[in-house]
Design an enzyme around this catalytic site. Structure first.
Site, short mmCIF file in Angstrom:
data_model
loop_
_atom_site.label_atom_id
_atom_site.label_comp_id
_atom_site.label_asym_id
_atom_site.label_seq_id
_atom_site.Cartn_x
_atom_site.Cartn_y
_atom_site.Cartn_z
N ASN A 79 -6.62 7.21 5.29
CA ASN A 79 -6.88 6.22 4.24
C ASN A 79 -7.57 4.96 4.78
OD1 ASN A 79 -5.89 7.73 2.13
ND2 ASN A 79 -3.81 6.95 2.36
N HIS A 120 0.82 -1.21 0.00
CA HIS A 120 0.00 0.00 0.00
C HIS A 120 0.85 1.26 0.00
CE1 HIS A 120 -2.77 3.10 1.39
NE2 HIS A 120 -3.76 2.30 1.02
N TRP A 121 1.78 1.34 0.93
CA TRP A 121 2.76 2.43 1.07
C TRP A 121 2.18 3.75 1.54
CZ3 TRP A 121 7.23 3.49 -2.83
CH2 TRP A 121 8.36 2.81 -2.40
N ASP A 122 0.92 3.77 1.93
CA ASP A 122 0.35 5.03 2.44
C ASP A 122 -0.74 4.73 3.47
OD1 ASP A 122 0.20 7.79 2.67
OD2 ASP A 122 -1.17 8.02 0.97
N ILE A 123 -0.47 3.75 4.32
CA ILE A 123 -1.44 3.42 5.36
C ILE A 123 -1.34 4.49 6.45
CG2 ILE A 123 -2.07 1.76 7.17
CD1 ILE A 123 -1.07 -0.45 5.29
#
Length: 191
Positions: free
Chosen positions: A81, A74-77
């Protein structure tokens, strides 16, 4: 990325894609969810009980497992989000930075967010490197910080710069620069 994730209940559902003339713009319609975890944590007086936290964490881990099982990072938890319905059903969204595991592309800062809440959930190895290859541990670090934020109701490491962010992390972990690592570096090129 979202199309390959359509199915797991903890991932935001894709309702339809709409192509709109005259420029053939593509609009992605996703399922509706009442709010996000950021609002639940920081802007409401809603009590977050231990059973609430356990239920949300179980769902978040299920979402991350579903992604990792098919090779997506994911890299943007972060709480913004993570969507939450009134009946405490969680949906993970925000796949702008998502990447395939073992992908050949790297993240060189061109796609890097500015120093904002995004970077509050990045591990130090990403903050300290210019080029990063996607890794599953990045998501797990962020999940740990979201769990902490659920418990203490504020970000654990709210840095204002990369240096400040690293300072928060090292203060918390107790690591100091020059601390004995328990071994010595033998390679002269590394010194």
């Amino acid at each position: 990325m979202l199309i390959s994730l359509n199915g797991p209940p903890q991932i935001i559902g894709l309702v339809e894609n709409i192509k709109y003339p005259p420029h053939d713009d593509l609009y992605v319609v996703k399922e509706f969810v009442d709010t996000d975890l950021y609002r639940v944590i920081s802007t409401t007086s809603q009590e977050i009980t231990i059973p609430h936290i356990q239920y949300l964490v179980k769902q978040l881990l299920g979402a991350v497992k579903a992604m990792h099982d098919i090779g997506i990072i994911h890299w943007d938890i972060k709480p913004d989000n993570i969507l939450v319905s009134k009946d405490c059903q969680l949906r993970l969204t925000g796949f702008s930075y998502a990447a395939q595991v073992n992908s050949t592309r790297t993240w060189d800062g061109a796609r890097s967010p500015t120093m904002s809440s995004n970077t509050w959930y990045f591990p130090p190895e990403i903050l300290l490197q210019n080029i990063v290859v996607p890794d599953l541990s990045t998501d797990m670090f962020a999940v740990g910080l979201v769990i902490a934020e659920l418990i203490i109701r504020k970000p654990l490491f709210p840095g204002t710069s990369i240096i400040n962010q690293i300072h928060y992390i090292t203060q918390f972990t107790g690591y100091t620069v020059g601390q004995d690592l328990g071994y010595s570096i033998e390679n002269d090129a590394a010194i």
